[in-house]
Design a protein around this motif. Structure first.
Motif, PDB file in Angstrom:
ATOM      1  N   TYR A  16      40.316 -24.287  72.582  1.00  0.00           N
ATOM      2  CA  TYR A  16      39.886 -23.702  73.798  1.00  0.00           C
ATOM      3  C   TYR A  16      38.983 -24.274  74.288  1.00  0.00           C
ATOM      4  O   TYR A  16      37.851 -24.384  73.399  1.00  0.00           O
ATOM      5  CB  TYR A  16      40.096 -22.017  73.358  1.00  0.00           C
ATOM      6  N   GLY A  17      38.626 -23.871  75.417  1.00  0.00           N
ATOM      7  CA  GLY A  17      37.254 -24.164  76.213  1.00  0.00           C
ATOM      8  C   GLY A  17      36.946 -25.529  76.346  1.00  0.00           C
ATOM      9  O   GLY A  17      37.928 -26.424  76.062  1.00  0.00           O
ATOM     10  N   PRO A  18      36.036 -25.968  77.136  1.00  0.00           N
ATOM     11  CA  PRO A  18      35.831 -27.161  77.705  1.00  0.00           C
ATOM     12  C   PRO A  18      35.406 -28.182  76.598  1.00  0.00           C
ATOM     13  O   PRO A  18      34.572 -27.669  75.654  1.00  0.00           O
ATOM     14  CB  PRO A  18      34.607 -27.199  78.610  1.00  0.00           C
ATOM     15  N   GLU A  19      35.858 -29.454  76.640  1.00  0.00           N
ATOM     16  CA  GLU A  19      35.743 -30.473  75.685  1.00  0.00           C
ATOM     17  C   GLU A  19      34.200 -30.642  75.193  1.00  0.00           C
ATOM     18  O   GLU A  19      33.949 -30.998  74.228  1.00  0.00           O
ATOM     19  CB  GLU A  19      36.279 -31.880  75.718  1.00  0.00           C
ATOM     20  N   ASN A  20      33.353 -30.605  76.273  1.00  0.00           N
ATOM     21  CA  ASN A  20      31.838 -31.019  76.206  1.00  0.00           C
ATOM     22  C   ASN A  20      31.149 -29.696  76.019  1.00  0.00           C
ATOM     23  O   ASN A  20      29.804 -29.336  75.602  1.00  0.00           O
ATOM     24  CB  ASN A  20      31.374 -31.474  77.441  1.00  0.00           C
ATOM     25  N   GLY A  21      31.612 -28.445  75.298  1.00  0.00           N
ATOM     26  CA  GLY A  21      30.948 -27.328  75.175  1.00  0.00           C
ATOM     27  C   GLY A  21      30.571 -27.340  73.824  1.00  0.00           C
ATOM     28  O   GLY A  21      31.207 -28.275  72.854  1.00  0.00           O
ATOM     29  N   ARG A  22      29.619 -26.470  73.244  1.00  0.00           N
ATOM     30  CA  ARG A  22      29.269 -26.339  71.849  1.00  0.00           C
ATOM     31  C   ARG A  22      30.647 -26.152  71.016  1.00  0.00           C
ATOM     32  O   ARG A  22      31.542 -25.246  71.474  1.00  0.00           O
ATOM     33  CB  ARG A  22      28.227 -25.326  71.649  1.00  0.00           C
ATOM     34  N   LYS A  23      30.719 -26.782  69.882  1.00  0.00           N
ATOM     35  CA  LYS A  23      31.772 -26.630  68.904  1.00  0.00           C
ATOM     36  C   LYS A  23      31.935 -25.657  68.020  1.00  0.00           C
ATOM     37  O   LYS A  23      30.730 -25.355  67.136  1.00  0.00           O
ATOM     38  CB  LYS A  23      31.863 -27.936  68.172  1.00  0.00           C
ATOM     39  N   TRP A  24      32.817 -24.484  67.999  1.00  0.00           N
ATOM     40  CA  TRP A  24      32.798 -23.374  67.213  1.00  0.00           C
ATOM     41  C   TRP A  24      34.168 -23.756  66.326  1.00  0.00           C
ATOM     42  O   TRP A  24      35.212 -23.814  66.867  1.00  0.00           O
ATOM     43  CB  TRP A  24      33.038 -22.158  68.060  1.00  0.00           C
ATOM     44  N   VAL A  25      34.015 -23.025  65.119  1.00  0.00           N
ATOM     45  CA  VAL A  25      35.422 -22.951  64.639  1.00  0.00           C
ATOM     46  C   VAL A  25      35.340 -21.526  63.773  1.00  0.00           C
ATOM     47  O   VAL A  25      34.368 -21.041  63.075  1.00  0.00           O
ATOM     48  CB  VAL A  25      35.163 -23.900  63.104  1.00  0.00           C
ATOM     49  N   PHE A  26      36.635 -20.821  64.026  1.00  0.00           N
ATOM     50  CA  PHE A  26      36.884 -19.892  63.686  1.00  0.00           C
ATOM     51  C   PHE A  26      37.757 -19.622  62.435  1.00  0.00           C
ATOM     52  O   PHE A  26      38.968 -20.123  62.564  1.00  0.00           O
ATOM     53  CB  PHE A  26      37.293 -18.682  64.674  1.00  0.00           C
ATOM     54  N   ILE A  27      37.459 -18.854  61.300  1.00  0.00           N
ATOM     55  CA  ILE A  27      38.180 -18.871  60.279  1.00  0.00           C
ATOM     56  C   ILE A  27      38.580 -17.518  59.685  1.00  0.00           C
ATOM     57  O   ILE A  27      37.787 -16.549  59.563  1.00  0.00           O
ATOM     58  CB  ILE A  27      37.486 -19.476  59.142  1.00  0.00           C
TER      59      ILE A  27
END
Length: 275
Positions: A16-27
């Protein structure tokens, strides 16, 4: 999908979200799946790049016979982020997913810019799996039809199951984990064996050392009414490491991000900054 995404192909996943955004991973937590995070991600995806996936043995991802320790889940995440080329992530984990992200942050600290753990402690409990084994064994799976499954969870299960969280919530959660199989019967979406193994492996040893060893800014979120993360354990977590700050969210149980999504999003934003 290109050939070099071979490992990620094992997992049902969404970006989800723009490719240049900060990278989040949800577990997600035990018996959960990536879509459990949809409401939280919707509050971030205008500016942030988010990945959520069903962990092994869960949802629509692969269901191996073995490999359900926090370290196994952490190695899955390592292979995924290496494959997609994410070398710095903001990592969020709920419940069992919180143990898994704690393991990841301990094993691969250089990847984790910030860590968020939701409502889980590091204590060992060799009998923890018995509760889940009891609940999973209550359900007479497979069901002949979806209607039969619904009737069981909404009526019989609610009357007979002894659950820590509200029994109606657990019934709904279990029902949401029912899927139609190729033969037309309705059974668990996840690997029942994998669930029990995950709880056993996650509770074999205390993980206080991992907490003391965290080197990145860490937010530990507790639901005020949580039965899973006791208040005294929570206070001890905060006292063990100056890198850890805590937020206790009023009116929430163990499923903080589901009970109080707006407060949860605000806690993330205030911790991470720059929105």
């Amino acid at each position: 999908m290109s050939f070099d995404m071979a490992y990620l192909d094992n997992f049902n996943h969404q970006f989800y979200g723009p490719e240049n955004g900060r990278k989040w991973v949800f577990i997600h937590g035990l018996m959960g799946y990536g879509q459990n995070w949809r409401r939280i991600i919707s509050g971030l995806e205008a500016t942030e790049r988010c990945l959520a996936y069903d962990q092994r043995g869960h949802g629509r991802s692969f269901q191996p016979e073995t490999g359900y320790a926090p370290e196994d889940y952490a190695n899955d995440l390592k292979q995924i982020v290496d494959e997609i080329g994410w070398d710095k992530i903001i990592l969020v984990g709920h419940s069992m997913g919180g143990r898994n992200v704690l393991a990841f942050a301990s094993m691969y600290p250089e990847y984790v810019e910030k860590l968020i753990v939701e409502d889980i402690g590091p204590e060992a409990n060799p009998k923890a799996y018995e509760y889940y084994e009891y609940l999973l064994n209550l359900a007479p799976t497979p069901f002949a039809s979806r209607d039969e499954a619904r009737k069981y969870f909404m009526e019989d299960f609610v009357k007979t199951a002894k659950t820590r969280e509200k029994v109606e919530v657990m019934a709904q959660y279990f029902y949401s984990n029912m899927v139609e199989k190729p033969d037309g019967t309705v059974d668990w979406r996840f690997s029942k064996h994998g669930i029990i193994e995950s709880v056993k492996a996650g509770h074999t040893q205390e993980r206080w050392e991992q907490i003391r060893g965290l080197k990145m800014p860490t937010l530990w979120i507790r639901g005020e009414k949580s039965q899973e993360l006791k208040a005294d354990i929570y206070q001890r977590i905060l006292a063990e490491n100056p890198m850890i700050k805590g937020v206790e969210i009023p009116g929430a149980g163990h499923w903080v991000h589901s009970d109080q999504p707006q407060a949860f999003i605000e806690a993330l934003k205030s911790f991470v900054g720059d929105f």
